[in-house]
Design a protein around this motif. Structure first.
Motif, PDB file in Angstrom:
ATOM      1  N   UNK A   1     -10.085 -38.923  -1.295  1.00 30.72           N
ATOM      2  CA  UNK A   1      -9.826 -38.461  -2.921  1.00 30.72           C
ATOM      3  C   UNK A   1      -9.634 -37.127  -2.861  1.00 30.72           C
ATOM      4  N   UNK A   2     -10.854 -36.518  -2.457  1.00 30.24           N
ATOM      5  CA  UNK A   2     -10.948 -35.152  -2.737  1.00 30.24           C
ATOM      6  C   UNK A   2      -9.680 -34.305  -1.914  1.00 30.24           C
TER       7      UNK A   2
ATOM      8  N   UNK B   1      -6.147 -33.958  -3.575  1.00 31.02           N
ATOM      9  CA  UNK B   1      -6.083 -32.948  -4.444  1.00 31.02           C
ATOM     10  C   UNK B   1      -6.934 -31.878  -4.416  1.00 31.02           C
ATOM     11  N   UNK B   2      -6.960 -31.108  -3.040  1.00 31.51           N
ATOM     12  CA  UNK B   2      -8.119 -30.407  -2.739  1.00 31.51           C
ATOM     13  C   UNK B   2      -8.412 -29.029  -3.614  1.00 31.51           C
ATOM     14  N   UNK B   3      -7.236 -28.340  -4.102  1.00 34.45           N
ATOM     15  CA  UNK B   3      -7.432 -27.234  -4.840  1.00 34.45           C
ATOM     16  C   UNK B   3      -8.381 -27.479  -6.072  1.00 34.45           C
ATOM     17  N   UNK B   4      -8.359 -28.845  -6.524  1.00 42.23           N
ATOM     18  CA  UNK B   4      -8.879 -29.242  -7.816  1.00 42.23           C
ATOM     19  C   UNK B   4     -10.169 -30.061  -7.835  1.00 42.23           C
ATOM     20  N   UNK B   5     -10.786 -30.312  -6.690  1.00 45.23           N
ATOM     21  CA  UNK B   5     -11.724 -31.240  -6.592  1.00 45.23           C
ATOM     22  C   UNK B   5     -12.874 -30.640  -5.472  1.00 45.23           C
ATOM     23  N   UNK B   6     -14.017 -30.971  -5.761  1.00 37.93           N
ATOM     24  CA  UNK B   6     -15.017 -30.725  -5.014  1.00 37.93           C
ATOM     25  C   UNK B   6     -16.180 -31.734  -4.763  1.00 37.93           C
ATOM     26  N   UNK B   7     -16.468 -31.927  -3.349  1.00 31.43           N
ATOM     27  CA  UNK B   7     -17.443 -33.118  -3.062  1.00 31.43           C
ATOM     28  C   UNK B   7     -18.845 -32.688  -3.648  1.00 31.43           C
ATOM     29  N   UNK B   8     -19.681 -33.339  -4.135  1.00 33.77           N
ATOM     30  CA  UNK B   8     -21.209 -33.107  -4.584  1.00 33.77           C
ATOM     31  C   UNK B   8     -21.922 -34.181  -3.521  1.00 33.77           C
ATOM     32  N   UNK B   9     -22.765 -33.595  -2.707  1.00 32.72           N
ATOM     33  CA  UNK B   9     -23.371 -34.555  -1.867  1.00 32.72           C
ATOM     34  C   UNK B   9     -24.772 -34.066  -1.481  1.00 32.72           C
ATOM     35  N   UNK B  10     -25.846 -34.571  -1.494  1.00 32.62           N
ATOM     36  CA  UNK B  10     -27.188 -34.062  -0.893  1.00 32.62           C
ATOM     37  C   UNK B  10     -27.198 -34.267   0.505  1.00 32.62           C
ATOM     38  N   UNK B  11     -26.103 -34.838   1.146  1.00 38.03           N
ATOM     39  CA  UNK B  11     -26.092 -34.853   2.606  1.00 38.03           C
ATOM     40  C   UNK B  11     -25.969 -33.534   3.121  1.00 38.03           C
ATOM     41  N   UNK B  12     -26.542 -33.347   4.495  1.00 38.11           N
ATOM     42  CA  UNK B  12     -26.543 -31.944   5.302  1.00 38.11           C
ATOM     43  C   UNK B  12     -25.644 -32.080   6.247  1.00 38.11           C
ATOM     44  N   UNK B  13     -24.963 -31.175   6.690  1.00 36.01           N
ATOM     45  CA  UNK B  13     -23.957 -31.224   8.036  1.00 36.01           C
ATOM     46  C   UNK B  13     -24.821 -31.462   9.066  1.00 36.01           C
ATOM     47  N   UNK B  14     -24.209 -32.324  10.010  1.00 37.60           N
ATOM     48  CA  UNK B  14     -24.955 -32.667  11.197  1.00 37.60           C
ATOM     49  C   UNK B  14     -23.943 -32.802  12.348  1.00 37.60           C
ATOM     50  N   UNK B  15     -23.354 -31.607  12.665  1.00 35.13           N
ATOM     51  CA  UNK B  15     -22.033 -31.620  13.517  1.00 35.13           C
ATOM     52  C   UNK B  15     -22.377 -32.321  14.769  1.00 35.13           C
ATOM     53  N   UNK B  16     -23.447 -32.338  15.506  1.00 32.60           N
ATOM     54  CA  UNK B  16     -23.726 -33.089  16.473  1.00 32.60           C
ATOM     55  C   UNK B  16     -24.237 -34.603  16.513  1.00 32.60           C
TER      56      UNK B  16
ATOM     57  N   UNK C   1     -11.886 -30.993   7.114  1.00 30.20           N
ATOM     58  CA  UNK C   1     -10.610 -31.063   6.588  1.00 30.20           C
ATOM     59  C   UNK C   1     -10.382 -29.921   5.598  1.00 30.20           C
ATOM     60  N   UNK C   2     -11.449 -29.208   5.636  1.00 29.24           N
ATOM     61  CA  UNK C   2     -11.399 -28.057   4.690  1.00 29.24           C
ATOM     62  C   UNK C   2     -11.429 -28.542   3.200  1.00 29.24           C
ATOM     63  N   UNK C   3     -12.335 -29.543   2.937  1.00 26.23           N
ATOM     64  CA  UNK C   3     -12.599 -29.886   1.578  1.00 26.23           C
ATOM     65  C   UNK C   3     -13.815 -29.212   1.172  1.00 26.23           C
ATOM     66  N   UNK C   4     -13.880 -28.698  -0.027  1.00 25.71           N
ATOM     67  CA  UNK C   4     -15.201 -27.820  -0.639  1.00 25.71           C
ATOM     68  C   UNK C   4     -16.217 -28.919  -0.914  1.00 25.71           C
ATOM     69  N   UNK C   5     -17.410 -28.578  -0.560  1.00 26.31           N
ATOM     70  CA  UNK C   5     -18.417 -29.436  -1.114  1.00 26.31           C
ATOM     71  C   UNK C   5     -19.815 -28.724  -1.415  1.00 26.31           C
ATOM     72  N   UNK C   6     -20.505 -29.188  -2.554  1.00 29.45           N
ATOM     73  CA  UNK C   6     -21.792 -28.510  -2.877  1.00 29.45           C
ATOM     74  C   UNK C   6     -22.928 -29.656  -3.061  1.00 29.45           C
ATOM     75  N   UNK C   7     -24.324 -29.120  -2.971  1.00 34.61           N
ATOM     76  CA  UNK C   7     -25.246 -30.011  -3.114  1.00 34.61           C
ATOM     77  C   UNK C   7     -25.308 -30.142  -4.840  1.00 34.61           C
ATOM     78  N   UNK C   8     -26.403 -30.918  -5.126  1.00 31.34           N
ATOM     79  CA  UNK C   8     -26.250 -31.082  -6.819  1.00 31.34           C
ATOM     80  C   UNK C   8     -26.854 -29.872  -7.342  1.00 31.34           C
ATOM     81  N   UNK C   9     -27.747 -29.127  -6.711  1.00 31.57           N
ATOM     82  CA  UNK C   9     -28.346 -27.913  -7.510  1.00 31.57           C
ATOM     83  C   UNK C   9     -27.089 -26.744  -7.529  1.00 31.57           C
ATOM     84  N   UNK C  10     -26.344 -26.675  -6.347  1.00 29.12           N
ATOM     85  CA  UNK C  10     -25.428 -25.890  -6.590  1.00 29.12           C
ATOM     86  C   UNK C  10     -24.245 -26.286  -7.496  1.00 29.12           C
TER      87      UNK C  10
END
Length: 111
Positions: A60-61, A64-79, A93-102
């Protein structure tokens, strides 16, 4: 919460996610997760299950990537092998994301 949403969110905030452009992006997210080759079948099943939202949130994000940001408390774990993390799908996929505090900082909300 419903009153806050009605008072603070534009009428078009919640959109129909069944549109074809979201489905196209969902297919990209799913293909990415499968093609990584690192995740266990259980991790893929969980990420791609219809009752789980992460793949749809990323799609979903992305739709419409330029207009949306994912909000998640998950932390990246590429491995990670046991769980497909939403931030990793976003990064891929170059989708912006932030945590709740940010998010609260971004909207200059104070408590």
């Amino acid at each position: 919460m419903e009153n806050w949403c009605q008072a603070n969110l534009p009428n078009d905030f919640f959109k129909d996610t069944s549109t074809s452009n979201v489905i196209v992006e969902y297919a990209k997210i799913c293909s990415w997760a499968i093609s990584k080759g690192q995740y266990t079948q259980s991790a893929l099943n969980e990420f791609l299950h219809a009752d789980e939202a992460d793949a749809f949130i990323a799609a979903y994000t992305l739709s419409d990537n330029p207009n949306r940001i994912v909000v998640t408390q998950e932390v990246s774990s590429p491995d990670s092998r046991k769980r497909v993390k939403l931030p990793d799908a976003c990064i891929a996929h170059s989708v912006r994301y932030v945590n709740t505090v940010q998010m609260f900082r971004n909207i200059r909300e104070t408590f």
